[in-house]
Design a protein around this motif. Structure first.
Motif, mmCIF file in Angstrom:
data_model
loop_
_atom_site.group_PDB
_atom_site.id
_atom_site.type_symbol
_atom_site.label_atom_id
_atom_site.label_comp_id
_atom_site.label_asym_id
_atom_site.label_seq_id
_atom_site.Cartn_x
_atom_site.Cartn_y
_atom_site.Cartn_z
ATOM 1 N N GLU A 37 -16.236 45.822 16.602
ATOM 2 C CA GLU A 37 -17.126 46.466 17.346
ATOM 3 C C GLU A 37 -18.098 45.318 18.202
ATOM 4 O OE1 GLU A 37 -19.650 48.068 14.264
ATOM 5 O OE2 GLU A 37 -18.228 49.686 13.739
ATOM 6 N N SER A 38 -17.302 44.168 18.266
ATOM 7 C CA SER A 38 -17.872 43.043 18.863
ATOM 8 C C SER A 38 -17.545 42.752 20.261
ATOM 9 C CB SER A 38 -17.618 41.845 18.157
ATOM 10 O OG SER A 38 -18.310 41.983 16.793
ATOM 11 N N LEU A 39 -16.717 43.845 20.845
ATOM 12 C CA LEU A 39 -16.278 43.364 22.345
ATOM 13 C C LEU A 39 -17.195 43.390 23.288
ATOM 14 C CD1 LEU A 39 -13.412 43.416 23.554
ATOM 15 C CD2 LEU A 39 -13.751 45.730 24.116
ATOM 16 N N GLN A 40 -18.271 44.081 23.035
ATOM 17 C CA GLN A 40 -19.456 44.279 23.837
ATOM 18 C C GLN A 40 -20.244 42.708 24.017
ATOM 19 O OE1 GLN A 40 -21.985 47.185 22.786
ATOM 20 N NE2 GLN A 40 -20.575 49.022 23.715
ATOM 21 N N HIS A 41 -20.183 42.069 22.853
ATOM 22 C CA HIS A 41 -20.817 40.841 22.458
ATOM 23 C C HIS A 41 -19.958 39.785 23.454
ATOM 24 C CE1 HIS A 41 -23.284 38.361 19.640
ATOM 25 N NE2 HIS A 41 -23.364 37.647 20.840
ATOM 26 N N SER A 42 -18.598 39.796 23.362
ATOM 27 C CA SER A 42 -17.971 38.829 23.928
ATOM 28 C C SER A 42 -17.832 38.953 25.243
ATOM 29 C CB SER A 42 -16.617 38.844 23.357
ATOM 30 O OG SER A 42 -16.455 38.482 21.788
ATOM 31 N N PHE A 43 -18.116 40.420 25.773
ATOM 32 C CA PHE A 43 -17.918 40.757 27.412
ATOM 33 C C PHE A 43 -19.200 41.109 27.713
ATOM 34 C CE2 PHE A 43 -13.584 40.537 25.831
ATOM 35 C CZ PHE A 43 -12.789 39.936 27.050
ATOM 36 N N GLU A 44 -20.285 40.544 27.356
ATOM 37 C CA GLU A 44 -21.620 41.256 27.776
ATOM 38 C C GLU A 44 -21.924 40.955 29.385
ATOM 39 O OE1 GLU A 44 -24.921 37.657 27.107
ATOM 40 O OE2 GLU A 44 -24.117 38.513 25.408
ATOM 41 N N ASP A 45 -21.083 40.187 30.074
ATOM 42 C CA ASP A 45 -21.465 40.074 31.622
ATOM 43 C C ASP A 45 -20.769 41.444 32.220
ATOM 44 O OD1 ASP A 45 -18.656 39.257 30.818
ATOM 45 O OD2 ASP A 45 -18.510 37.953 32.377
ATOM 46 N N CYS A 86 -18.324 55.510 35.679
ATOM 47 C CA CYS A 86 -17.250 54.790 36.595
ATOM 48 C C CYS A 86 -16.221 54.092 35.986
ATOM 49 C CB CYS A 86 -18.510 53.858 37.158
ATOM 50 S SG CYS A 86 -17.496 52.847 38.437
ATOM 51 N N GLY A 87 -14.959 54.214 36.322
ATOM 52 C CA GLY A 87 -13.823 53.584 35.804
ATOM 53 C C GLY A 87 -13.462 52.227 36.460
ATOM 54 N N HIS A 88 -14.451 51.867 37.445
ATOM 55 C CA HIS A 88 -14.264 50.576 38.087
ATOM 56 C C HIS A 88 -12.927 50.503 38.835
ATOM 57 C CE1 HIS A 88 -17.456 50.193 35.245
ATOM 58 N NE2 HIS A 88 -16.840 50.087 34.178
ATOM 59 N N GLN A 89 -12.364 51.545 39.444
ATOM 60 C CA GLN A 89 -11.388 51.398 40.096
ATOM 61 C C GLN A 89 -11.545 51.699 41.436
ATOM 62 O OE1 GLN A 89 -8.360 50.979 39.239
ATOM 63 N NE2 GLN A 89 -9.002 51.324 36.832
ATOM 64 N N ASN A 90 -11.789 52.849 42.322
ATOM 65 C CA ASN A 90 -12.010 52.912 43.515
ATOM 66 C C ASN A 90 -13.276 53.699 43.847
ATOM 67 O OD1 ASN A 90 -9.689 51.805 44.685
ATOM 68 N ND2 ASN A 90 -8.626 53.643 43.861
ATOM 69 N N GLU A 91 -14.366 53.806 42.950
ATOM 70 C CA GLU A 91 -15.483 54.552 42.880
ATOM 71 C C GLU A 91 -16.479 53.771 43.946
ATOM 72 O OE1 GLU A 91 -13.777 55.582 38.867
ATOM 73 O OE2 GLU A 91 -14.016 53.671 40.179
ATOM 74 N N PRO A 92 -17.220 54.489 44.231
ATOM 75 C CA PRO A 92 -18.179 53.984 45.413
ATOM 76 C C PRO A 92 -19.442 53.426 44.640
ATOM 77 C CG PRO A 92 -18.604 56.205 45.696
ATOM 78 C CD PRO A 92 -17.227 56.010 44.862
ATOM 79 N N GLN A 128 -17.995 45.033 43.115
ATOM 80 C CA GLN A 128 -18.955 44.161 43.950
ATOM 81 C C GLN A 128 -18.880 42.873 43.713
ATOM 82 O OE1 GLN A 128 -22.777 45.899 44.789
ATOM 83 N NE2 GLN A 128 -23.668 44.065 45.639
ATOM 84 N N ALA A 129 -19.187 42.679 42.233
ATOM 85 C CA ALA A 129 -19.123 41.179 41.575
ATOM 86 C C ALA A 129 -18.099 40.497 41.632
ATOM 87 C CB ALA A 129 -19.446 41.273 39.871
ATOM 88 N N ILE A 130 -16.628 41.324 41.740
ATOM 89 C CA ILE A 130 -15.397 40.525 42.006
ATOM 90 C C ILE A 130 -15.245 40.238 43.668
ATOM 91 C CG2 ILE A 130 -13.049 40.915 42.025
ATOM 92 C CD1 ILE A 130 -13.156 42.661 39.731
ATOM 93 N N GLU A 131 -15.583 41.121 44.395
ATOM 94 C CA GLU A 131 -15.568 40.858 45.913
ATOM 95 C C GLU A 131 -16.745 39.563 46.074
ATOM 96 O OE1 GLU A 131 -16.819 44.422 47.750
ATOM 97 O OE2 GLU A 131 -15.049 45.485 47.096
ATOM 98 N N GLU A 132 -17.608 39.504 45.440
ATOM 99 C CA GLU A 132 -18.570 38.398 45.736
ATOM 100 C C GLU A 132 -18.253 37.181 44.896
ATOM 101 O OE1 GLU A 132 -22.357 40.028 44.723
ATOM 102 O OE2 GLU A 132 -22.589 41.236 46.567
ATOM 103 N N ARG A 178 -10.659 38.449 34.339
ATOM 104 C CA ARG A 178 -11.408 38.499 33.153
ATOM 105 C C ARG A 178 -11.623 40.083 32.876
ATOM 106 N NH1 ARG A 178 -14.843 36.780 29.358
ATOM 107 N NH2 ARG A 178 -17.034 37.589 29.144
ATOM 108 N N LEU A 179 -11.722 40.996 34.018
ATOM 109 C CA LEU A 179 -11.875 42.239 33.835
ATOM 110 C C LEU A 179 -10.487 42.990 33.197
ATOM 111 C CD1 LEU A 179 -13.265 45.155 34.324
ATOM 112 C CD2 LEU A 179 -12.373 44.944 36.776
ATOM 113 N N GLN A 180 -9.535 42.374 33.585
ATOM 114 C CA GLN A 180 -8.160 42.908 33.195
ATOM 115 C C GLN A 180 -7.995 42.797 31.749
ATOM 116 O OE1 GLN A 180 -4.817 40.936 34.943
ATOM 117 N NE2 GLN A 180 -3.303 42.190 34.082
ATOM 118 N N SER A 181 -8.414 41.415 31.318
ATOM 119 C CA SER A 181 -8.413 40.814 29.696
ATOM 120 C C SER A 181 -9.307 41.895 29.012
ATOM 121 C CB SER A 181 -8.981 39.617 29.503
ATOM 122 O OG SER A 181 -8.983 39.205 28.319
ATOM 123 N N TYR A 182 -10.534 42.357 29.447
ATOM 124 C CA TYR A 182 -11.596 43.314 28.978
ATOM 125 C C TYR A 182 -10.628 44.661 28.891
ATOM 126 C CZ TYR A 182 -15.633 46.215 28.473
ATOM 127 O OH TYR A 182 -16.513 47.074 28.073
#
Length: 335
Positions: A266-274, A287-293, A299-303, A310-314
């Motif tokens: 239940e600690s995935l949120q703790h390790s990936f709090e960003d 939001c599925g963090h794919q192509n949604e507006p 946006q964080a990845i683009e910037e 890290r998102l893929q690992s999550y």
């Protein structure tokens, strides 16, 4: 009255003192080594060799119910420093992973741990994705995680690698150390206090046993060379062992882990709090963090504020834990 007559250096504390009342008049000891359901146990009467009672074997439900290194057990003495284990006292923390293979069962690594030292060498062993797995496992255990980056004397990019580890280890101390040069060793004294228990986990060749030898001040643990081409080591530590060190608490050495599958978390949120924080800022709640507006994560990845790896690992860990949870539900429904 303290049941260990002042021997809190074995890790006996108020928690065990309170729950021990219901197990009296049995005596209490701590598992230091386990081999095929035979146990070496540290007690106030000295070290004994213990086996399980017939009733214990009959009533045991799963592998998790058997004693593990670090457990406190209630036992009765027999002849020639031998004993019989009748109960395992409730654990305040436990370190587990999914057993290798397809059995889907839990493998209990160690218990009643205060600090979990995640040991990773600053060579071919350094891997942020694996470190993320260790952190999830650490938070789930109930112990306090501490990252030790070993072989700092051989690293030409020390500051860069320390910074990258810190970028995914929110609130977790990161210590570069060198057992050879003894640099960074003194900083660990704040964790190694009388009565505390610290476990060491990491890959073969990461330097766990060498580091423990440096902390103890003697060649207590066997060590071996690593391969030059990939820095992989042989399993010089082949079993888990609890070692009592005067004035430095108790240390648990563990074999190197080539396969680290999470058990339940239940600690995935703790390790990936960003990522969790960014997801809460997305325009769409589902939001599925794919192509949604207006996706805050994309946006964080683009910037450049979040890496795609890290998102893929999550996402990979989410799928893995969801699969384990599904199997556990099916198993529970069959009972």
């Amino acid at each position: 009255m303290n049941l260990f007559n002042g021997k809190q250096h074995l890790g006996w504390n108020d928690y065990f003192e309170e729950i021990s009342v219901s197990y009296q008049p049995l005596i209490f000891g701590r598992i230091s080594l386990e081999h095929k359901h035979l146990y070496r146990v540290m007690t106030a009467h000295g070290e004994v060799l213990a086996s399980l009672s017939g009733k214990f074997r009959f009533e045991v439900y799963s592998e998790e119910d058997y004693p593990a290194v670090g457990d406190w057990v209630a036992l009765s003495m027999r002849e020639e420093m031998k004993a019989t284990i009748h109960h395992v006292l409730p654990r305040f923390s436990k370190l587990s992973r999914k057993a290798a293979g397809t059995s889907g069962r839990e493998q209990l690594i160690a218990s009643n741990i205060n600090n979990l030292f995640i040991v990773m060498a600053l060579n071919h062993d350094f891997n942020l994705r694996r470190l993320e797995r260790y952190l999830v496992m650490a938070w789930e255990s109930g112990a306090n995680p501490v990252i030790l980056l070993t072989k700092s004397d051989l690293c030409s990019k020390l500051n860069e690698l320390v910074s990258s580890a810190e970028s995914i280890a929110f609130g977790v101390p990161v210590h570069p150390v060198s057992a050879l040069e003894r640099s960074g060793i003194e900083q660990l004294s704040t964790y190694l206090t009388e009565g505390s228990t610290s476990a060491f986990v990491g890959s073969s060749g990461a330097g766990k046993s060498t580091l423990i030898n440096a902390l103890i001040g003697t060649e207590r643990q066997q060590t071996g060379e690593v391969r030059a081409d990939d820095s992989r080591g042989r399993h010089t530590t082949t079993y888990r062992e609890l070692i009592a060190v005067p004035k430095k608490g108790l240390l648990i050495d563990t074999p190197g882990m080539r396969e680290l599958q999470l058990w339940d978390s239940e600690s995935l949120q703790h390790s990936f709090e960003d990522i969790e924080s960014l997801a809460s800022a997305c325009y769409f709640r589902d939001c599925g963090h794919q192509n949604e507006p207006k996706c805050a994560i994309n946006q964080a990845i683009e910037e450049g504020n979040l890496t795609a790896s890290r998102l893929q690992s999550y996402r990979k860990l989410q799928r893995e834990l969801a699969y384990i949870e599904k199997k556990e539900r099916k198993k529970a429904n069959k009972k």
